[in-house]
Scaffold this active site. Structure first.
Site, PDB file in Angstrom:
ATOM      1  N   GLU A 154       0.801  -1.224   0.000  1.00 17.85           N
ATOM      2  CA  GLU A 154       0.000   0.000   0.000  1.00 17.85           C
ATOM      3  C   GLU A 154       0.829   1.266   0.000  1.00 17.85           C
ATOM      4  O   GLU A 154       0.492   2.236  -0.648  1.00 17.85           O
ATOM      5  CB  GLU A 154      -0.945  -0.005   1.210  1.00 17.85           C
ATOM      6  CG  GLU A 154      -1.911  -1.158   1.153  1.00 17.85           C
ATOM      7  CD  GLU A 154      -2.765  -1.280   2.394  1.00 17.85           C
ATOM      8  OE1 GLU A 154      -3.275  -0.263   2.866  1.00 17.85           O
ATOM      9  OE2 GLU A 154      -2.918  -2.415   2.889  1.00 17.85           O
ATOM     10  N   GLU A 181       3.283  -7.756   9.593  1.00 13.34           N
ATOM     11  CA  GLU A 181       1.910  -7.282   9.744  1.00 13.34           C
ATOM     12  C   GLU A 181       1.080  -8.259  10.581  1.00 13.34           C
ATOM     13  O   GLU A 181       0.213  -7.853  11.348  1.00 13.34           O
ATOM     14  CB  GLU A 181       1.288  -7.150   8.343  1.00 13.34           C
ATOM     15  CG  GLU A 181      -0.166  -6.793   8.310  1.00 13.34           C
ATOM     16  CD  GLU A 181      -0.698  -6.705   6.882  1.00 13.34           C
ATOM     17  OE1 GLU A 181      -0.127  -7.381   5.993  1.00 13.34           O
ATOM     18  OE2 GLU A 181      -1.667  -5.964   6.659  1.00 13.34           O
TER      19      GLU A 181
HETATM   20  C1  RAM Z   1      -4.315  -2.133   6.261  1.00 16.75           C
HETATM   21  C2  RAM Z   1      -3.102  -1.296   6.318  1.00 16.75           C
HETATM   22  C3  RAM Z   1      -2.847  -0.611   7.633  1.00 16.75           C
HETATM   23  C4  RAM Z   1      -4.052  -0.505   8.507  1.00 16.75           C
HETATM   24  C5  RAM Z   1      -5.336  -0.537   7.761  1.00 16.75           C
HETATM   25  C6  RAM Z   1      -6.564  -0.464   8.609  1.00 16.75           C
HETATM   26  O1  RAM Z   1      -4.679  -2.355   4.933  1.00 16.75           O
HETATM   27  O2  RAM Z   1      -1.976  -2.033   5.940  1.00 16.75           O
HETATM   28  O3  RAM Z   1      -1.809  -1.202   8.356  1.00 16.75           O
HETATM   29  O4  RAM Z   1      -3.958   0.694   9.229  1.00 16.75           O
HETATM   30  O5  RAM Z   1      -5.433  -1.639   6.917  1.00 16.75           O
END
Ligand code: RAM
Length: 904
Positions: A476, A785
């Site tokens: 992203e 993540e």
């Molecule tokens: C994900 C992003 C981010 C988060 C949002 C809500 O797609 O990577 O880390 O803040 O969602």
């Protein structure tokens, strides 16, 4: 090296800035002596005195505001500090320059002849459903553009500044020499409102007579594929440039040369260049003579003039993106599917390749990924939706050629090269890109896993502090406000983040909606706005609890760490508008479960105060909510559904608390009183609605208690009991954490502060997922993540391996394990209190405070403790050890303690 008695001179937190706003800058320096008084002088480029503070009886060394004659735009200044200590005088000097007056910008925007970029509008739903169809890169991408303009310079040049910006990303050269080492200028901003102009000192590059100013410009964030959906042209679909060259001559005369109709453009060696997809470069077409005077080719076409438009221009604030490190190949494997390079470290950057004896026209393909699969085979953890991360190089066929992409970067550790035959590992280098922030801290212990964890945080910070603070550098690259909000404390230990984050906050404020909503990410494009309107579920979220609150939390964090109230001032009215939005929403909406009930007047009144409706991310990615059999996109919905109603009001209360503190610091005492009163009212309503008799919360998740304790929501009388519930939940999960994005930064403190120190330590040392050390044990070199991004057998999942949010624990490592805690804004006061029972023999850390280096180094040997501390002048530090407390004098001190003796 001799100690410099007065050093690290800064203006507005920066050393020798070139693009300063000329309005009352503040000066800071560091001393190695007790300062009794100081004197500051500022002189302009002619040596004329602009300000003399006179001798000021004060020990203050930080943020002293300029009070001289008004500073000019686009001018150079020399400033000198005289710091007096007893009869001694220490002096040091430095420079700064101010930005030109951008409201008087006279240069036209020039547009190279080009096909507009192909507009692809992918939606959030496309992403959820597994990615939109995309055609091969060369069918949807277009070349970067070259622009050249010849300049005639009179003799006796004495000063030369180039100011430039672009729709797209650019590199500039003068007579073939790059004007700076910046990469991906002008950086990412909320372009509709703000477009940063760079300033370069180019005196040494110009000569009298004819010179050539050359630019290459590519799609970048402006027109390229960005964001979760990888949609193109989110800010515009055409490339353009505008620049001014400000010249000063020995006789005092000045001249401004601007971008104009004498510029020509052409495509160059790039077949295409996209920030996400990658770059394709045909070295057969590389010919640097276009950058030199006298070059003429019929195929170059005059640029189109678009007129002057300075409405969005702002001086670039902070540190640019640069090549901050280079990594050698850690291992190489010539395989059937290509040459596999492992750099041993997940980074954001790109590959520099030296090629020898390749055939002319030979195509080299370079793919990037963050991980291999369990069998060591190629595996793309981020795929689809324009996330190819693949570069192509077509060889010129020279004996030796070298290439590094110019306008793209990738998130990777592994690279697969095809079309190359044998590759000598010496010929490949991973070039690390990042905003070039000063390293401002360090942490090390006797335990290698903890050291690795810290290094993983530092690397994730480096990779995601790239022009703006991003969630991840591959999927992203978006400025998610929640992610940086939870990570800011850790970030400020590791690097000088004040200016970088202040600049991003300028974008966030620019993106605030007229109704007061602060968006969940910034810069936010029209496409983001549109897709929120069209999306169902999570994709429809515009503002969210814990994300939007970054507008208050981040300034407050920066104030705590840097002691500079200006960041509070800058953001205060945006915070006020966000608070009013929350209040209006609270008044309007009821949570789903209550909508159909008939509420009595008292409950209704309470509910009308609490911001507890609407869609939010809640305690995003709470581990236990992701353990079911549902597909991931459905499971991801669970934490928001379960927790939003409680999480949103807790952040509402927190933001009100912070607004009251901000108002206090800024001297708005009536506001301060109003906000504390409102915080009190909302808090009481929240507690009445949601807190059980026995200090229970309606959702039995660790995160709810961690937030209630960490955000100071609970009355004193309930804290210990709530801590017991939290501890019980942690034990029920086998001493493993079960907290999401928002609550993770508070978990260890919440346990610790309610008397569960051992449990906090166990969670830190936990090796089973979810835990920090699980990732370390499974080879992580950055923060993941997802806690289980790699399963116990080594099989990775398709998630980001480089997301700093859960790295917030690094703040705990500095504060508790090493023991460095700020106790007053800007580290004016510090407590050094290491956790000697944390299971280590040794830990050390340092912080570059506004006063200089604060450091601790403790060692335990057979019950004997030695603690060495370094305290800068101006910072008051207290050392707290079992059974004793000492005020530390500036300089180095050593303390010894026999712990067996203390225990008896
Ligand atoms: C994900 C992003 C981010 C988060 C949002 C809500 O797609 O990577 O880390 O803040 O969602």
């Amino acid at each position: 090296m001799a100690k410099r008695s007065c050093h690290t001179l800064r203006v507005e937190h920066l050393e020798r800035p070139l693009m300063l706003d000329p309005i009352s800058p503040r000066f800071s320096w560091m001393v190695e002596h007790p300062q009794d008084s100081y004197r500051l002088t500022v002189r302009d480029g002619n040596g004329t005195l602009a300000w003399d503070s006179g001798i000021v009886d004060s020990g203050q060394t930080t943020l002293i505001e300029y009070r001289g004659v008004p500073l000019e735009h686009d001018a150079d200044y020399l400033w000198t500090v005289h710091s007096f200590s007893g009869t001694a005088e220490h002096t040091a000097e430095s420079h700064f320059a101010t930005a030109p007056d951008l409201s008087a910008w006279e240069a036209e925007w020039i547009e190279p002849a080009q096909e507009p970029t192909h507009r692809e509008q992918h939606s959030f739903m496309d992403w959820i459903m597994g990615g939109a169809e995309t055609s091969p890169a060369d069918q949807r991408l277009r070349p970067a553009q070259l622009v050249r303009q010849e300049l005639h310079i009179r003799p006796s040049l004495a000063r030369a500044r180039l100011f430039a910006t672009a729709h797209g990303v650019y590199t500039a050269w003068i007579n073939g020499q790059p004007v700076s080492d910046e990469v991906l200028a002008p950086g990412f901003d909320s372009y509709r409102h703000r477009l940063s102009v760079q300033g370069y000192d180019v005196l040494g590059m110009l000569r009298s007579g004819t010179n050539t100013l050359g630019f290459a410009v590519a799609d970048g964030w402006w027109a390229g594929r960005i964001g979760l959906t990888g949609t193109s042209a989110q800010f515009g679909d055409r490339l353009a440039l505008t620049w001014q060259l400000h010249l000063g001559f020995a006789d005092g005369s000045t001249q401004v040369i601007t971008s104009d109709s004498s510029a020509f453009s052409s495509t160059g060696p790039w077949n295409y260049s996209d920030l996400f997809i990658g770059e394709s470069y045909d070295a057969r077409r590389a010919d640097e003579s276009w950058m030199l005077p006298g070059f003429e080719r019929p195929e170059w076409t005059p640029v189109r003039l678009l007129g002057v438009d300075a409405s969005a221009l702002v001086p670039f604030r902070g540190e640019p993106v640069r090549r901050v490190a280079q990594l050698p190949v850690a291992s190489i494997d010539h395989r059937a599917d290509g040459v596999l390079l492992d750099f041993g470290q997940v980074i954001a950057g790109r590959l520099r390749l030296k090629l020898r004896g390749q055939q002319r026209g030979q195509r080299i393909t370079i793919e990037h990924t963050e991980t291999l699969d369990a069998q060591g085979e190629w595996f793309q953890n981020i795929a689809g939706m324009n996330k190819e991360q693949t570069d192509h190089y077509i060889c010129a066929g020279e004996a030796e050629e070298e290439w590094e992409p110019e306008f793209t970067f990738h998130g990777f550790r592994y690279v697969r090269v095809n079309g190359i035959g044998q590759l000598d590992p010496q010929d490949a280098t991973a070039v690390v890109l990042s905003s070039d922030l000063e390293q401002a801290g360090g942490f090390r212990t006797s335990d290698e896993r903890l050291n690795r964890l810290h290094q993983n945080v530092v690397w994730s910070q480096r990779a995601n502090f790239l022009s703006i603070p991003t969630d991840c550098p591959q999927r992203e690259r978006a400025g998610w406000s929640g992610d940086i909000q939870v990570f800011a404390g850790a970030a400020a230990n590791n690097a000088g983040v004040y200016t970088f984050l202040s600049r991003w906050l300028e974008n966030l404020r620019a993106d605030q909606l007229p109704d007061g909503r602060i968006p969940i990410l910034s810069p936010r494009s029209e496409h983001d706005a549109q897709s929120a309107l069209e999306s169902p579920g999570l994709g429809a979220i515009v503002a969210a609890a814990g994300w939007s609150d970054a507008v208050a939390i981040l300034p407050w964090k920066l104030y705590e760490r840097y002691g500079d109230p200006r960041v509070l001032e800058e953001n205060y009215s945006a915070v006020r508008r966000w608070i009013e939005y929350q209040a209006a929403e609270a008044e309007r909406g009821l949570p789903r479960g209550l909508e159909d009930l008939k509420l009595g007047p008292e409950r209704l009144a309470r509910q009308r105060l609490i911001y507890n409706s609407g869609p939010h991310f809640g305690d995003w990615l709470t581990p236990s909510t992701l353990e079911g059999d549902e597909p991931l996109h459905e499971a991801m919905d669970l934490a928001p559904k379960l927790t939003s109603e409680i999480v949103a009001p807790m952040f509402q209360i927190h933001t009100l608390d912070l607004a009251a503190r901000m108002a206090e610091v800024l001297g708005h005492s009536a506001h301060a009183a109003q906000y504390s009163q409102r915080a009190g009212e909302v808090r009481s309503a929240f507690l009445a609605e949601y807190l059980g008799e026995d200090a229970t919360l309606p959702v039995a998740l660790q995160g709810m208690y961690a937030l209630a304790l960490g955000l100071d929501i609970l009355p004193e009388s309930k804290r210990l009991r709530a801590g017991e519930h939290l501890a019980a939940l942690v034990r029920a999960r086998g001493q493993r954490l079960d907290t999401g994005f928002l609550s993770t930064p508070f978990l260890l403190d919440a346990l610790w502060d309610t008397g569960h120190q051992d449990l906090a330590r166990e969670v830190l040392w936990q090796q089973q997922a979810p835990s920090w050390l699980y990732a370390v044990d499974h080879g992580a070199t950055t923060i993941w993540e997802a806690w289980d991004a790699v399963d116990p057998s080594g099989q990775p999942r398709q998630v980001s391996m480089n997301h700093y949010a859960f790295g917030c624990v690094d703040d705990w490592l500095y504060r508790k394990v090493a023991g460095l805690t700020p106790m007053a804004p800007g580290w004016r006061e510090a407590r050094i209190e290491p956790d000697l029972s944390c299971g280590l023999d040794h830990a050390e850390a340092w912080i570059q405070s506004p006063f200089g280096r604060l450091a601790v180094n403790w060692k335990l040997e057979h019950g004997h403790l030695s603690v060495t501390t370094v305290v800068p002048f101006g910072l008051n530090a207290v050392l707290k050890l079992p059974g004793q407390q000492a005020t530390l004098a500036p300089g180095t001190s050593v303390h010894h303690l026999d712990l067996f003796a203390t225990a008896q």
